[in-house]
Design an enzyme around this catalytic site. Sequence first.
Site, PDB file in Angstrom:
ATOM      1  N   ASP A   1       0.885  -1.153   0.000  1.00 39.78           N
ATOM      2  CA  ASP A   1       0.000   0.000   0.000  1.00 39.78           C
ATOM      3  C   ASP A   1       0.929   1.211   0.000  1.00 39.78           C
ATOM      4  O   ASP A   1       2.110   1.109   0.352  1.00 39.78           O
ATOM      5  CB  ASP A   1      -0.926   0.011   1.216  1.00 39.78           C
ATOM      6  CG  ASP A   1      -2.098   0.986   1.002  1.00 39.78           C
ATOM      7  OD1 ASP A   1      -2.019   1.816   0.064  1.00 39.78           O
ATOM      8  OD2 ASP A   1      -3.082   0.933   1.752  1.00 39.78           O
TER       9      ASP A   1
HETATM   10  C1  BGC Z   1      -4.855   3.553   0.097  1.00 40.67           C
HETATM   11  C2  BGC Z   1      -4.946   2.582  -1.069  1.00 40.67           C
HETATM   12  C3  BGC Z   1      -4.725   3.330  -2.358  1.00 40.67           C
HETATM   13  C4  BGC Z   1      -3.363   4.002  -2.302  1.00 40.67           C
HETATM   14  C5  BGC Z   1      -2.973   4.752  -3.565  1.00 40.67           C
HETATM   15  C6  BGC Z   1      -3.574   4.367   0.052  1.00 40.67           C
HETATM   16  O1  BGC Z   1      -3.601   5.372   1.013  1.00 40.67           O
HETATM   17  O2  BGC Z   1      -4.938   2.840   1.306  1.00 40.67           O
HETATM   18  O3  BGC Z   1      -6.195   1.947  -1.076  1.00 40.67           O
HETATM   19  O4  BGC Z   1      -4.827   2.452  -3.440  1.00 40.67           O
HETATM   20  O5  BGC Z   1      -3.343   4.931  -1.220  1.00 40.67           O
HETATM   21  O6  BGC Z   1      -3.718   5.910  -3.706  1.00 40.67           O
END
Ligand code: BGC
Length: 755
Positions: free
Chosen positions: A231
Amino acid sequence: MGQSVDELLKELTLEEKCSLLSGETFNDSQSVPRLGIEKMLMTDGPHGLRKQSDKPDHLGMNVSVPATCFPPACALGSSWNREIVYKMGEALASECRAENVAVILGPGNNIKRSPLCGRNFEYFSEDPYLASNLAAQHIKGVQSKGVGASLKHFAVNNQETKRLTLNATVDERTLREIYLTSFETAVKEGKPWTVMCAYNRLNGEFGSENKYLLNDILREEWGYDGLVVTDWGAANDRVKGLIAGQDLEMPSSGTVNDSKVEAAVKDGSLPVEYVDRAVRRLLELREKLHAAGEAEPVSYEKNHRIAEEIAEECIVLLKNEDKVLPLKAEDKVVVIGEFAEKPRFQGGGSSHINTTFLNKPLEELKKLGNVEYVKGFACAAEECDANLLAEAVEAASRADKVVICAGLPEVYETEGMDREHLNIPGAQIRLIEEVAKHNKNIIVVLSNGAPVVMPFEPQAKAIVEGYLLGQAGAEALAKVLYGKTNPSGKLAETFPQRLEDTPCFLNFPGEGYHVEYREGIFVGYRYYDTCKVKPLFCFGHGLSYTNFSYEEITVDRESMTDQEKATVRVKVKNTGAVAGKEVVELYIHDCQTDIVRPYKELKGFQKLSLEPGEEKEAVFELDKRSFAYYDVEAKDFLVQSGRFEILVGASSEDIRLKAAIEVTSTAIVKKHFYRNSTFGEIYYYEPTREIAREMMDYFERESGIDFSLGDRPADFAFRVICDFPLKTLVTFTKGRFSEQQLTELLEKLNGVSHE
Ligand code: BGC
């Protein structure tokens, strides 16, 4: 086609390989122009394309290119419709191809442990079977068009509070039956090209370096061969992560972590094979993209219509007294509430979409009937405005029916924050109460990404749960309210009466940086159902403008082993006057009581489309997993041999038909016995039962305990002896049964054949 993965791996220098282990920018993977390795663009997701042209961020703050906003997973989950989720995946991919996006970050498939989780609008359900089946379709739909999906957030990412560092303590059985099962089918059936690890720690280890999750379960048990991406910002100890099975770090951390990896290879502490393994997976992802073929041209108009078609399947009719709905064209309707003009159709954060089209519910309702509008309240107002209220009361007293568009303002539910309560803003509650004094036909239409409590429920003749319906939600809502579309959504989560009734109430969001999942496997309806706590609206509930009668259930066999399969057929008939769709839900109840289990669990669902008078059959296949629980000692899903009930119905509370089946386990679980094992343990284990009988008789005769005293039940001695540990053979016989004999007995017990 350029060079193969093997050829590229040979040509890449160590420095180049390490550079590929993290992103080049916020959303791009690294390129190596010398070898023709291009960067790959990975963007959110999950229910629309969020490609930011400049200054990307992961909190949904900066604007992105226009894209279709489909219904988020909170609504999609209520569709219980595999086909439309697949169709959404295809449409999403068409927009990704047009923007050269390689991977769209979704679906999100974490379990809705608490209705307070600020990001529940991005997740499907509280039930792992439903969630995993829908997520698999989302992935398949996207990938069928040559774009990668990213199943996220693996795993146990069930709250936003302290999400970046929180440690969740979850016992093994709960993990397996609930939180991992929600990913399992999505991985095995959906075969996502990428899986995104979670930020948080599980039982002490960060998602990005959790070998148990990333290697032992995901890869070895489930056979996953795709790429694992962090993530955004979840990498902790990059070298440890690489060893655990974490391939790509996103976004770019400059060269900070890549150089640590390179140094570790050079000083011999990290075998280069780990780097090669991760780079190989990245190159394999690139190959899949190359194999995708020509993209079809994208039509945003067509995708808007698809978004509408999906939204129509997601709306849940929670209540409809006196058939106040559907509205008739001639009804004099007053619409109240700012949501009618400023619809809430998506959540806040990284999934925020810049829509291609957006209509207002008010305009769509006006197209279909005799509609007057008064504002009544602003979406986020806590206090009632006296003038707006008076105007609303006056208009309501002149109308046949009142539609109140209520719900949660966006600030209430967003990525990065959990809710603190389940209330809608105070002004809305007050207005519903006052207006209900002047008009009996109150219809409340809700826009929210997660359950709310409903003190207004007794005053509302009808309640429509609109969730967040995406950019075409206005059209879908108007059609459902005027009966142009028959509602067919069912709740994919329980709506509790009070926050205090929720199973994890005492353990959400935890203390400090730690949360314990003490409710265990009793998540959602598994708790309400088993503990007989009456919810406001139960899991699986949803009404229709027609009636369905459940005519007949047949099972193709009376008994089976856990290696066999059974087919269940259920006939359902539309007995009303209009066409409609019915979700047929199948639950399994384990009649054995040895193991603590939820009263019943969802193991099948099917949505049937039925014309008036038409009858169709829903067909379900049951296998070992339909009956199994996770046995921690055996480290496997096992079936307790015995009788199981097959319960089929229209909701978790509305079971219409039942059948039964005997299932026999074929598992051989080798047991080991010790001095403190009890007579009961050896008695209830088939291979040692004979020895147990003999020793229990001996104990009854020789222990010096009088089991016959008093007015005891016939099997009293047996039940009491069952609880004695084997060591008491020596102590209670004062050594007549010697330590040596006990050692020999244990050898004999542990030596029996387990077949
Ligand atoms: C979120 C993800 C997301 C990623 C990219 C993170 O903060 O938890 O779900 O895909 O950011 O934007």
